[in-house]
Design an enzyme around this catalytic site. Structure first.
Site, PDB file in Angstrom:
ATOM      1  CG  HIS A  53     -24.254  -9.148  34.332  1.00 18.68           C
ATOM      2  ND1 HIS A  53     -23.550  -8.155  34.981  1.00 18.68           N
ATOM      3  CD2 HIS A  53     -24.330  -8.787  33.035  1.00 18.68           C
ATOM      4  CE1 HIS A  53     -23.178  -7.235  34.101  1.00 18.68           C
ATOM      5  NE2 HIS A  53     -23.653  -7.584  32.908  1.00 18.68           N
ATOM      6  CG  ASP A  80     -24.609 -11.666  30.369  1.00 15.07           C
ATOM      7  OD1 ASP A  80     -23.489 -11.858  29.866  1.00 15.07           O
ATOM      8  OD2 ASP A  80     -25.127 -10.537  30.449  1.00 15.07           O
ATOM      9  CG  ASP A 119     -25.857  -7.206  26.611  1.00 16.33           C
ATOM     10  OD1 ASP A 119     -26.520  -7.583  27.598  1.00 16.33           O
ATOM     11  OD2 ASP A 119     -24.618  -7.217  26.571  1.00 16.33           O
TER      12      ASP A 119
END
Length: 950
Positions: free
Chosen positions: A667, A708, A818
Site C-alpha cells: 500500500h 491510501d 482499488d
C-alpha cells in the site's frame, strides 16, 4: 424495657436532674409532650419505631401488622447500582396512579376508564421508593470516584415528612388497622345522641391523609348516620370539558374490609351522565324514593350484581371554597325503613361539610407527594446523566430504562441525527426484489422495551435494549422538522403530518397503543434527535401531566447526549493531535528542488505513457515519471483549465502526495498511482467522464490518488487490536477516515492548495465527493451495497442521473479501481499477489509475536503455500460479482471482467498443481493466460474481514 426507652430515660435524667426511674420519666414526658415528639423524630431508627409499634400493639391487645409488612416489603441489596426500581405508580391529573388490579363491581370500563387515580396504598404496603439526598462514594471503571445515591424506602422519607406534620396524622403507606376492626358496631354508634355521634364521626376522619382509608371511613360513617345499606363516593378529576368522576370505593357496606378497597379497579363515569354525574354538574341533592322510576338510573348495574336498588340519596361533596370535589351516594335504607327522609338529607349534608375539608387535605397531601416523587425522579435521572460521560450506549441504556419507569410505559426510543462520520450513502438493501431508498435524517436509534412488550421473549431479562443503525421513522422526522410535541394514538390524524401513528411510522415492529414524542435540542436550539415514549401501561394515552414531565425528561436527555458528544469530540481531538504529530515526524513536504526538477520536464502524452489502457503496468515508469503521468491525467481531463489550478501548486501537491505514502510492501505510492490510472482509464477510455460533472471527475481523480495515503501496511482490524490512536479517533473505517483527513492536511499546506479557485459551495461539495470516494474503498461498504448495485445495473430503466444512484456508481467504480490488479496481465498479477501476501504475513507475525493473537487465515505465514486457493476464493467471493456488475453498467469495462476471469483460471491451475509460495515468486512460471492482479483480501471468507482495505 426496650433499648430506646432506656436511652430516652437516660436523656431525660440529664435534663431534669432527678433520679432515673420510670415514674419520673413518665411524669416528665407528661409535662413535656413536645420533647417526646422531637426525640422520636430525630433519634429513633426505623428498627426502634417498629419496636415501639410492637409494644404499643401488645399493650392495647391489638393485632400487629409487622409480619404482614415483612412479607410484602422488598429488601434491597447494599451496594446495588443506583437504577430506579420499577415504579408502581404514575401521574394522572396531579394524582398518583396505582396499576389496576382485581375486578370492578360495575360494568367493565374501557382502558381510559380504568385509570386508577387513587394514590394511596394498603396499610403495610410500600407506596414508592425514593432516593434520599445523601450519596455514597463508589469507584468507576476508570478508577475515579463517582457518587451513587443510597436509596431508602418510602417509610424512611415519611419520617422526614412527619417532622413537619402533627404526629397523630395517618399517612399513606403507614401500618394501620382495619377501621372495622376497631370501630363500634352500628348499634353502639346509634346509642349516642346526635351531637355526640356527629362529633365522634368527624373526629374519626379528621387525622387521616390516606385517601382510600379516609373515603372508606366516610362511607362507613355515612351508612351509620343515614342507616343506609351501601354507599359509594366519586371524586372529580380533570378540568373544563375534560372532567370526569372516578370511584374506587363503590357499594361499601358495614361488612366491607379496607384492604379489599385497595385492590378494586377504579370505576369511571362521564361528567354530567347518570345520577352521580347530574349531581356533580348541578350541585343539587337528589333523593329518589324509587330508583326504577328515574330515567337517569342505570338498571344494568342491578342486572349485573343481582342487587335490587330501591331508594337513592346522592349529594355533592364541597371544599371550603364551596367547589364540588366529589359526590357521595347512599343506597337503600336498612331494615326496610323506606326512602331517605329530609332529616337524613340534613344530617348527610352536615357531615359531608367536614368530609369535603378532609378530602381536600388528603388530595393536597397527595399532590405534594407527587411533586416529591417527580423531583426525586429527575434528580436521579440527572445523576445517571452526569455520572456517565464517556459512553453513549451506556448513557442511553440507563436513560431509556428510567424513561420507561417514570412514565409507566412499555417502550422508550431515542433517535439521533446524522453524524459527521456517515458514509454519505442513503441506499439500503433491496426488499422483495424492489429497490428501497431512504433520505435518512437519523443514523442511529436506541430502543428499550420492558418485559410487558417483548414478543417471543426467551430470556429472563426485564429489559431488551438494542441500537438500530438505520432507523426509518416518519413520525420522528416530522417532530424534528416541525419542533413539535406529539401525543397521539393509532388512527388519530396529526395536523401537518400526512401519515397515521402506527408501527410503520415510528419504526417499531410491535403493537403501538400510544406514543409521546418530542425533539431533543442543544443550547443553540439545534435538533440532536427525538425521544419517543410508547404505550402507557393500563391507559389509552399519555396525559397532560406526562407531557409536562416529558419536557423535563427530554431536557435532561439533551444535556446528557450533548455532554457525551462533547467528551467524544475532546477525545478525538486529543487522538487527532497524536496522529498529526506522528505524521509530522515521518513526512515532509516537497522541496523547491524537487518541484523545479519536475517543472523543467516535458509532460509525456497519455499514449506514450500507456495510461489510457486497462492493462497498464507501472513497472515501466520510474518515480518521477509517475508524477509526470499524474499531471498528464489532470491535463487530459482538462481539470487545470476548468478549475484554474496553478501548475506549480499541482506539481508540489503531486510530489507531496507521493512522499506521504509510506514505504510499505504494497500500500505505497505505486498502488495509489495505479488506482488513479485505472480511474483515469475508466473516465477516458470508458467514457465515464461524460456521465459525471466536472466536479465529480475532479473528486474521483483526487480521491483515487489519495485513497491510501499514509497507509501503515496494516488493516483496520489491526488498528483496533493494537488500540492505536486511529482506532480511538474514529468509530469505523479507521484507515479510510485517516486517509481522507490526511489528504485535507497536506492540501492545506501553503503551496499545495490546488482547490483555491473553488467557491465556498463548490469546495464543500468537492470535499463531500472526495470523502465518499475514499470511504468507499472500505470493503465493508462494498458488501453493504453490492446487492443493490447489482439490482440497479440489471434494470434497464435505472436512471443514473438520480443522485443516490450516482453515489453508488461512483463508489463501485473506485472499488473496481482499488481491486483492479486482479484484472491485469498475469505477470503483473503474480507480483502484486506476492507483495500483498507478504504485507499480510508481516502483520500476522506482529499479531502473533507482540499481542499473542492467532492471525487470520490469510495473514498466517504458515498458510502461505495456499495463496492460489486464497486468490481463487477472493475472485469468486468479491471480484467476479463486482466486475460483472460494472460491465453491465458500461460494456466498455469488459476488459476488466475478461482479465479477472483469465487470472482465475491461472490461479485455479496453480491450485491443482499445488504450487508453493516459493514457486509462485519464481519468474519461471508460465501459464496460458495473460491477465490478472492483486489480492484485495486473500481469503475464502472475505466478508469476515470486511474491514480490510483493498
Amino acid at each position: 424495657m426496650p433499648s430506646f426507652i432506656k436511652k430516652l430515660g437516660s436523656n431525660c435524667s440529664c435534663v431534669v436532674r432527678m433520679p432515673l426511674s420510670e415514674p419520673n420519666v413518665e411524669r416528665y414526658l407528661d409535662e413535656h409532650p413536645g420533647f417526646l415528639q422531637k426525640y422520636v423524630v430525630t433519634h429513633l431508627s426505623e428498627t426502634d419505631l417498629k419496636d415501639l409499634y410492637e409494644h404499643w400493639y401488645k399493650a392495647h391487645g391489638r393485632k400487629s401488622s409487622t409480619e404482614k409488612e415483612r412479607k410484602r416489603s422488598r429488601t434491597e441489596e447494599e451496594g446495588k447500582s443506583c437504577h430506579a426500581v420499577e415504579h408502581k405508580t404514575s401521574i394522572v391529573d396531579n394524582q398518583l396512579v396505582v396499576p389496576p388490579a382485581g375486578k370492578a363491581t360495575l360494568e367493565t370500563p374501557t382502558p381510559e376508564e380504568a385509570m386508577d387515580v387513587v394514590p394511596s396504598v394498603a396499610p403495610g404496603k410500600q407506596l414508592h421508593q425514593f432516593p434520599n439526598r445523601q450519596f455514597r462514594k463508589t469507584v468507576s471503571r476508570e478508577g475515579a470516584p463517582i457518587l451513587k445515591p443510597y436509596r431508602r424506602s418510602f417509610s424512611d422519607d415519611l419520617i422526614n415528612i412527619r417532622s413537619l406534620l402533627p404526629t397523630n396524622l395517618q399517612l399513606p403507606g403507614e401500618p394501620g388497622e382495619e377501621p372495622s376492626a376497631r370501630r363500634r358496631s352500628r348499634e353502639e354508634w346509634r346509642q349516642l345522641n346526635e351531637p355526640d355521634l356527629m362529633m365522634e364521626l368527624v373526629r374519626d376522619i379528621a387525622q387521616d391523609l390516606d385517601l382510600v382509608s379516609l373515603c372508606f371511613k366516610i362511607l362507613l360513617n355515612v351508612g351509620i348516620l343515614t342507616n343506609g345499606d351501601r354507599c359509594s363516593l366519586f371524586l372529580i378529576f380533570g378540568s373544563g370539558d375534560q372532567r370526569f368522576l372516578v370511584s374506587k370505593l363503590f357499594d361499601v357496606t358495614e361488612n366491607s374490609q379496607l384492604t379489599d378497597m385497595y385492590e378494586h379497579k377504579p370505576i369511571r363515569i362521564p361528567y354530567g351522565k347518570g345520577i352521580v354525574g347530574y349531581v356533580a354538574e348541578s350541585g343539587e341533592t337528589v333523593n329518589i324514593p324509587d330508583a326504577y322510576q328515574d330515567e337517569r338510573f342505570n338498571k344494568a348495574i342491578d342486572m349485573q350484581t343481582g342487587f335490587r336498588t330501591k331508594s337513592i340519596l346522592c349529594m355533592p361533596v364541597k371544599n371550603n371554597q364551596s367547589e364540588i370535589v366529589g359526590v357521595a351516594q347512599v343506597i337503600n335504607k336498612k331494615d326496610e325503613e323506606g326512602p331517605f327522609t329530609a332529616n337524613d338529607e340534613k344530617i348527610f349534608e352536615r357531615y359531608l361539610t367536614f368530609c369535603g375539608i378532609g378530602i381536600t387535605n388528603a388530595l393536597l397531601f397527595q399532590s405534594s407527594v407527587i411533586m416529591y416523587k417527580r423531583s426525586d425522579s429527575l434528580v436521579l435521572l440527572a445523576h445517571y446523566i452526569f455520572e456517565e460521560q464517556r459512553d453513549m450506549n451506556n448513557l442511553l441504556r440507563r436513560v431509556l430504562k428510567k424513561g420507561c419507569e417514570m412514565f409507566s410505559s412499555t417502550g422508550c426510543r431515542i433517535l439521533l441525527r446524522e453524524s459527521p462520520e456517515s458514509d454519505g450513502l442513503t441506499t439500503v438493501e433491496p426488499e422483495n426484489g424492489q429497490v428501497v431508498k431512504s433520505s435518512e435524517s437519523f443514523v442511529s436509534c436506541f430502543e428499550i422495551y420492558t418485559g410487558d412488550d417483548i414478543k417471543n421473549k426467551e430470556s429472563g431479562d426485564e429489559y431488551e435494549f438494542q441500537n438500530i443503525l438505520t432507523p426509518q421513522d416518519a413520525l420522528a422526522k416530522f417532530v424534528a422538522e416541525k419542533l413539535k410535541t406529539i401525543n397521539a394514538v393509532p388512527g388519530e390524524p396529526i395536523e401537518g403530518f400526512e401519515g397515521m401513528v402506527c408501527a410503520e411510522t415510528i419504526g417499531a415492529d410491535r403493537e403501538i397503543r400510544s406514543v409521546l414524542a418530542m425533539p431533543i435540542l442543544n443550547e443553540s436550539r439545534n435538533v440532536l434527535g427525538v425521544v419517543e415514549i410508547l404505550n402507557k401501561k393500563g391507559e389509552e394515552r399519555f396525559d397532560r401531566n406526562d407531557e409536562s414531565l416529558f419536557e423535563a425528561f427530554t431536557l435532561f436527555c439533551g444535556l446528557g447526549i450533548y455532554n457525551v458528544m462533547n467528551f467524544e469530540r475532546l477525545i478525538k481531538a486529543n487522538n487527532a493531535q497524536k496522529v498529526v504529530l506522528e505524521i509530522l515526524s515521518y513526512h515532509a513536504s516537497a522541496n523547491k528542488d524537487e518541484v523545479s526538477l519536475i517543472e523543467r520536464e516535458e509532460i509525456p502524452s497519455a499514449d506514450s505513457l500507456n495510461i489510457l489502457s486497462f492493462e497498464f503496468a507501472d513497472h515501466s515508469l520510474d518515480t518521477d515519471q509517475t508524477v509526470l503521468a499524474t499531471i498528464r491525467m489532470f491535463m487530459d481531463l482538462d481539470l487545470i483549465n476548468k478549475f484554474r489550478i496553478d501548475f506549480q501548486s499541482l506539481i508540489r501537491w503531486s510530489i507531496t502526495v507521493r512522499k506521504n505514502y509510506r514505504d510499505v510492501m504494497y500500500h505505497n505510492w505505486r498502488h495509489g498511482f495505479n488506482v488513479a490510472q485505472m480511474m483515469f482509464a475508466m473516465l477516458t477510455s470508458g467514457q465515464m467522464s461524460q456521465q459525471f460533472t466536472d466536479l465529480e471527475v475532479f473528486a474521483l481523480l483526487v480521491g483515487s490518488l489519495c485513497h491510501d495515503i499514509d497507509h501503515r501496511g496494516t488493516t483496520n482490524q489491526f488498528q483496533k487490536l493494537s488500540d492505536s490512536p486511529l482506532a480511538n479517533l474514529y468509530s469505523t473505517s479507521f484507515m479510510e477516515y485517516h486517509h481522507f483527513n490526511h489528504f485535507l492536511t497536506i492540501s492545506q499546506v501553503e503551496g499545495n492548495n490546488i482547490f483555491k479557485s473553488l467557491n465556498e459551495k463548490e469546495y464543500a461539495d468537492f470535499l463531500d465527493l472526495t470523502k465518499t470516494t475514499i470511504l468507499a474503498t472500505d470493503l465493508a461498504l462494498y458488501f453493504k451495497h453490492k446487492a443493490l448495485f447489482k439490482q440497479l445495473v440489471e434494470n434497464p430503466s435505472t436512471n443514473w442521473d438520480d443522485g443516490e444512484n450516482r453515489v453508488l456508481l461512483r463508489s463501485m467504480m473506485i472499488t473496481g479501481c482499488d481491486l483492479s490488479a486482479i484484472t491485469k496481465p498475469w505477470e503483473v498479477q503474480r507480483m502484486v499477489a506476492e507483495k500483498i501476501a507478504s504485507e499480510f504475513f508481516n502483520q500476522g507475525d506482529i499479531e502473533r509475536d507482540k499481542f499473542g493473537h492467532t492471525p487470520a487465515y490469510m495473514m498466517d505465514r504458515s498458510k502461505r503455500d495456499e495463496l492460489p486457493k486464497m486468490q481463487v476464493g477472493f475472485i469468486d467471493n468479491i471480484c467476479l460479482e463486482l466486475y460483472e456488475s460494472l460491465e453491465k453498467a458500461n460494456p466498455l469495462f469488459r476488459p476488466l471482467l475478461d482479465g479477472c476471469l483469465s487470472n482465475r483460471r491461472n490461479w485455479s491451475n496453480l491450485c491443482e498443481r499445488r504450487t508453493s509460495f516459493a514457486d509462485i515468486s519464481s519468474a519461471n512460471i508460465t501459464l496460458t493466460s495473460i491477465n490478472t492482479n492483486r489480492v484485495g483480501t486473500l481469503s475464502n471468507q472475505p466478508e469476515e474481514e470486511s474491514g480490510v482495505e483493498g
